[in-house]
Write an enzyme that holds these catalytic residues in place. Structure first.
Site, PDB file in Angstrom:
ATOM      1  N   ARG A 253     -18.335 -19.668  37.801  1.00  0.00           N
ATOM      2  CA  ARG A 253     -17.934 -18.282  37.755  1.00  0.00           C
ATOM      3  C   ARG A 253     -17.761 -17.538  39.321  1.00  0.00           C
ATOM      4  O   ARG A 253     -16.660 -16.802  39.195  1.00  0.00           O
ATOM      5  CB  ARG A 253     -18.953 -17.349  36.908  1.00  0.00           C
TER       6      ARG A 253
ATOM      7  N   HIS B  63       0.861  -1.044  -0.013  1.00  0.00           N
ATOM      8  CA  HIS B  63      -0.099  -0.103  -0.080  1.00  0.00           C
ATOM      9  C   HIS B  63       0.798   1.169  -0.149  1.00  0.00           C
ATOM     10  O   HIS B  63       1.531   1.503   0.909  1.00  0.00           O
ATOM     11  CB  HIS B  63      -0.998  -0.044   1.066  1.00  0.00           C
TER      12      HIS B  63
ATOM     13  N   GLU C  16     -17.001  -4.793  24.514  1.00  0.00           N
ATOM     14  CA  GLU C  16     -16.181  -5.899  24.531  1.00  0.00           C
ATOM     15  C   GLU C  16     -15.235  -5.727  23.424  1.00  0.00           C
ATOM     16  O   GLU C  16     -14.052  -6.451  23.907  1.00  0.00           O
ATOM     17  CB  GLU C  16     -17.173  -6.905  24.213  1.00  0.00           C
TER      18      GLU C  16
HETATM   19  C1  LIG Z   1     -10.951  -4.596   9.847  1.00  0.00           C
HETATM   20  C2  LIG Z   1     -10.492  -4.463   8.245  1.00  0.00           C
HETATM   21  N1  LIG Z   1     -11.106  -4.300   7.241  1.00  0.00           N
HETATM   22  C3  LIG Z   1     -10.867  -3.904   6.137  1.00  0.00           C
HETATM   23  C4  LIG Z   1      -9.601  -4.102   5.674  1.00  0.00           C
HETATM   24  C5  LIG Z   1      -8.985  -4.115   4.464  1.00  0.00           C
HETATM   25  N2  LIG Z   1      -8.670  -2.534   4.125  1.00  0.00           N
HETATM   26  C6  LIG Z   1      -7.403  -2.220   4.185  1.00  0.00           C
HETATM   27  S1  LIG Z   1      -6.854  -0.597   4.122  1.00  0.00           S
HETATM   28  C7  LIG Z   1      -8.470  -0.471   3.689  1.00  0.00           C
HETATM   29  C8  LIG Z   1      -9.016   1.193   3.456  1.00  0.00           C
HETATM   30  C9  LIG Z   1      -8.340   1.950   4.798  1.00  0.00           C
HETATM   31  O1  LIG Z   1      -8.696   3.202   4.380  1.00  0.00           O
HETATM   32  P1  LIG Z   1      -7.883   4.183   4.929  1.00  0.00           P
HETATM   33  O2  LIG Z   1      -7.530   4.115   6.726  1.00  0.00           O
HETATM   34  O3  LIG Z   1      -8.431   5.723   4.885  1.00  0.00           O
HETATM   35  O4  LIG Z   1      -6.525   4.211   4.261  1.00  0.00           O
HETATM   36  P2  LIG Z   1      -5.881   4.915   3.101  1.00  0.00           P
HETATM   37  O5  LIG Z   1      -6.468   5.035   2.038  1.00  0.00           O
HETATM   38  O6  LIG Z   1      -5.662   6.555   3.741  1.00  0.00           O
HETATM   39  O7  LIG Z   1      -4.530   4.303   3.189  1.00  0.00           O
HETATM   40  C10 LIG Z   1      -9.297  -1.451   3.785  1.00  0.00           C
HETATM   41  C11 LIG Z   1     -10.850  -1.555   3.737  1.00  0.00           C
HETATM   42  C12 LIG Z   1      -8.817  -4.281   6.875  1.00  0.00           C
HETATM   43  N3  LIG Z   1      -7.372  -4.118   6.711  1.00  0.00           N
HETATM   44  N4  LIG Z   1      -9.117  -4.324   8.104  1.00  0.00           N
END
Ligand SMILES: Cc1ncc(C[n+]2csc(CCOP(=O)(O)OP(=O)(O)O)c2C)c(N)n1
Length: 664
Positions: free
Chosen positions: A356, A29, A410
């Site tokens: 418990r 990424h 939780e």
């Molecule tokens: C719990 C979870 N759901 C989905 C993903 C897949 N995922 C990785 S990055 C991302 C998007 C994140 O967006 P953002 O935090 O804005 O990151 P940026 O685009 O700025 O790098 C997703 C959906 C993940 N890693 N974890």
């Protein structure tokens, strides 16, 4: 800012490292490492109190990259800052046995404080580390010597902050006024599929203001001076956690994708050549200038001096406070008293007590022997019974309290307990109803993946919960937890097995444990010697009733069903063996000789009984065996009625045992 120029250069070179590493493996990424490069420069070049030559320095600031997908951000900066992470490791990004796995992994890479990737978890971990930091200060600092006063800094994106777990944890941190915590929001208006406004329209910063944070908005998220100023404000801020929203341009440096969802992943890597040129970098990939190297060497030298000064204070503290020092040392080494089991009272033979409630007595006995044991509950201390007496609550006024009041959060409880576990001095636990363990499963999975010695108490463990009905009656939960690798799931059958279960959880230093406890009273199985029940639980399974004469049938059972098995065996005759199986995982780790002595392979007439789904028991009874289980949801009625309607009776076990025997 003094070093603005060189930090800007470092930021662009960090961009280059991310582009080249991601280009090399065609995955990863790019968006975050490029978009947050100046934030990284300000953190690692100026703000963070860390020592790259001593990655585990006790009073280091903890930096958590909650947005773990942006792992090349962390690797790039750890490399530049001088941690033991070579350029070759960056070149091997995401490859077998490299120190640069796809997402940051705890204990794989120096400087990585926790495993992140599942979005939002890192925010929860950071809150846990901030709680642990406050607890450490309260337990160990003295008026003469401050040895714990570090910060915890988490970097999160839209994704992390959209996740419920982060919201839960952030809200609790605001309530607890954790002013050692700073959450940095990489606000780039982009998520993965689309622009963030496709799924989000709230003002995140207003939400954090409402949580009780000191909030700062930095319009110039690429302006070294503005960033440095905001970080300095966060460090000086007292009485509240800090939240900084940095407006940034995702994938800054690759104009073809910058500012768009296309910039989030590896898509921009194909423009590596032109991007390097645009950033003013030479053609040579993985380039770091001598000036930038020199700057960080100088920075490291300062950090080493800083840590050495701390070390002098630490030595003086150590000499002046031998008891505290010994306690700290034992916490760091995850030691438990050798006679821990003996510290737990033996229950009266005629006790009729829910596991418990037994657990409540056991954990209080253990807490006296282990001052670093902390016990939390998600607003259910009254039901989960794990409230520690006479040691107070952890509140914003009292950081030495050892009961954590998580509220009805939780999932955050799971992530926060993990954060305390990562921190590594305290032995934390959480508690809720077993049926809600699934709410926290994302965190539990990570505790298992990262070998954290934490535990959870999950009570109200079967349909015997009764009147609350199927929403509150777990049937699949215990076995659902059993399939998580490296999680020990212990379902004790009576108070003495409960003692064994808690001791097992605390003696375990390489992974988490879940304790599955009953709501309903159970008889103390005093026909089995106390030592067998306690030590047998440590082994995971043991012979609870030995056959006389030739073995004809084996009945395996856990928890509340052990007593059914024992009674059924009495009716079935002397040739029946009963095996108590409080913990399959511990039993499976025993050597073959022990396993054979408990569960002789020659005897194939086998029956298992447990008030839950049947499938997992097949590994012990085989395809020919019988499982008396519950493969459906329960219903609302008094607990004993539900149990008997669903076949959890001595009569049914006897009946089914005949089937198991007849099939041989
Ligand atoms: C719990 C979870 N759901 C989905 C993903 C897949 N995922 C990785 S990055 C991302 C998007 C994140 O967006 P953002 O935090 O804005 O990151 P940026 O685009 O700025 O790098 C997703 C959906 C993940 N890693 N974890």
């Amino acid at each position: 800012m003094q070093n603005q120029h060189i930090l800007q250069q470092a930021a662009d070179q960090a961009r280059g490292l991310a582009i080249d590493a991601i280009h090399a493996c065609s995955s990863g990424h790019l968006g975050l490492p490029l978009g947050a490069a100046e934030i990284g420069a300000a953190l690692f070049g100026q703000d963070l109190q860390i020592d790259p030559t001593d990655a585990n320095w006790l009073n280091r600031d903890r930096f958590v990259l909650s947005a773990g997908h942006g792992s090349m951000f962390l690797y790039g900066w750890l490399h530049l800052a001088g941690f033991d992470l070579s350029l070759d490791e960056l070149k091997n990004f995401r490859q077998l046995h490299s120190k640069t796995p796809g997402h940051p992994e705890f204990e794989e890479t120096p400087g990585v404080e926790c495993t992140t990737g599942p979005l939002g978890q890192g925010v929860g971990n950071a809150v846990g580390m901030a709680i642990a930091g406050k607890m450490a200060a309260a337990h160990f600092n003295t008026p003469e010597h401050t040895i714990f006063d570090h910060q915890v800094v988490a970097l999160a994106g839209d994704g992390c902050l959209q996740e419920g777990v982060a919201a839960e944890a952030a809200s609790l941190a605001g309530h607890l006024a954790l002013d050692n915590l700073t959450i940095l929001y990489d606000s780039n208006d982009v998520t993965l599929d689309a622009m963030a406004n496709a799924s989000q329209s709230e003002s995140v910063i207003d939400r954090f203001t409402a949580y009780g944070y000191h909030c700062i908005r930095v319009e110039g998220g690429h302006d070294m001076e503005e960033i440095g100023h905001a970080l300095a404000q966060a460090r000086a801020n007292k009485g509240k956690p800090t939240f900084i929203e940095f407006k940034t341009l995702i994938a800054k440096g690759i104009p073809e994708v910058a500012g768009t969802a296309g910039g989030h992943g590896e898509g921009g890597a194909k423009f590596a050549e032109s991007a390097r040129l645009g950033l003013g970098l030479p053609e040579e990939p993985f380039y770091v200038s001598d000036e930038v190297r020199g700057f960080f060497q100088q920075r490291t030298a300062e950090q080493v001096e800083n840590r050495k000064r701390w070390n002098e204070t630490f030595q003086a503290w150590h000499a002046a406070n031998p008891e505290k020092a010994a306690l700290l040392d034992s916490g760091l080494k995850r030691e438990v008293p050798a006679d821990l089991m003996d510290r737990v009272q033996v229950f009266p033979e005629d006790a009729k007590v829910a596991t418990r409630a037994a657990g409540g007595q056991v954990i209080n006995d253990l807490a006296k022997a282990m001052p670093l044991l902390v016990s939390g509950s998600a607003d259910l201390h009254g039901s989960t019974k794990n409230y520690l007496k006479e040691v107070g609550d952890f509140t914003k006024e009292n950081h030495s309290g050892r009961n954590l009041l998580f509220g009805i959060r939780e999932h955050a409880m799971g992530a926060i307990v993990n954060g305390i576990g990562y921190y590594g001095i305290f032995r934390p636990s959480g508690a809720t109803f077993a049926v809600f363990a699934d709410y926290m499963r994302g965190s539990v999975r990570l505790s298992a993946l990262t070998n954290l010695p934490i535990f959870h108490i999950w009570t109200h463990d079967s349909v015997a919960v009764g009147e609350d009905g199927p929403t509150h009656q777990p049937v699949e939960t215990t076995s659902g937890l059993r399939v998580i690798p490296n999680l020990d799931v212990i379902r004790p059958a009576d108070p003495e097995e409960t003692a064994g279960a808690f001791v097992a959880a605390l003696q375990r230093t390489d992974g988490p444990t879940g304790l599955i406890l009953t709501r309903q009273n159970l008889s103390n199985l005093s026909m089995i010697p106390v030592a067998d029940r306690r030590n047998g639980t440590l082994k995971g399974a043991y012979v609870a009733r030995r056959e006389q004469g030739e073995l004809e049938l084996i009945i395996l059972a856990s928890g509340s069903e052990l007593s059914l098995a024992m009674e059924a065996a009495d009716q079935l005759g002397p040739t029946v063996r009963v095996i108590s199986v409080p913990c399959m995982e511990r039993f499976d780790r025993q050597d073959d000789e022990y396993k054979e002595s408990v569960l002789p392979s020659a005897c194939r007439n086998r029956l298992a009984v447990e008030a839950g789904v049947s499938d997992v028991w097949r590994k012990y009874v085989g395809l020919d065996g019988v499982v008396v289980g519950i493969d459906r949801f329960g219903f609302s009625a008094p607990g004993a009625t539900v149990m008997s309607e669903l076949g959890m009776t001595v009569e049914n076990v006897v009946k089914q045992a005949a089937l198991a025997g007849l099939r041989s």
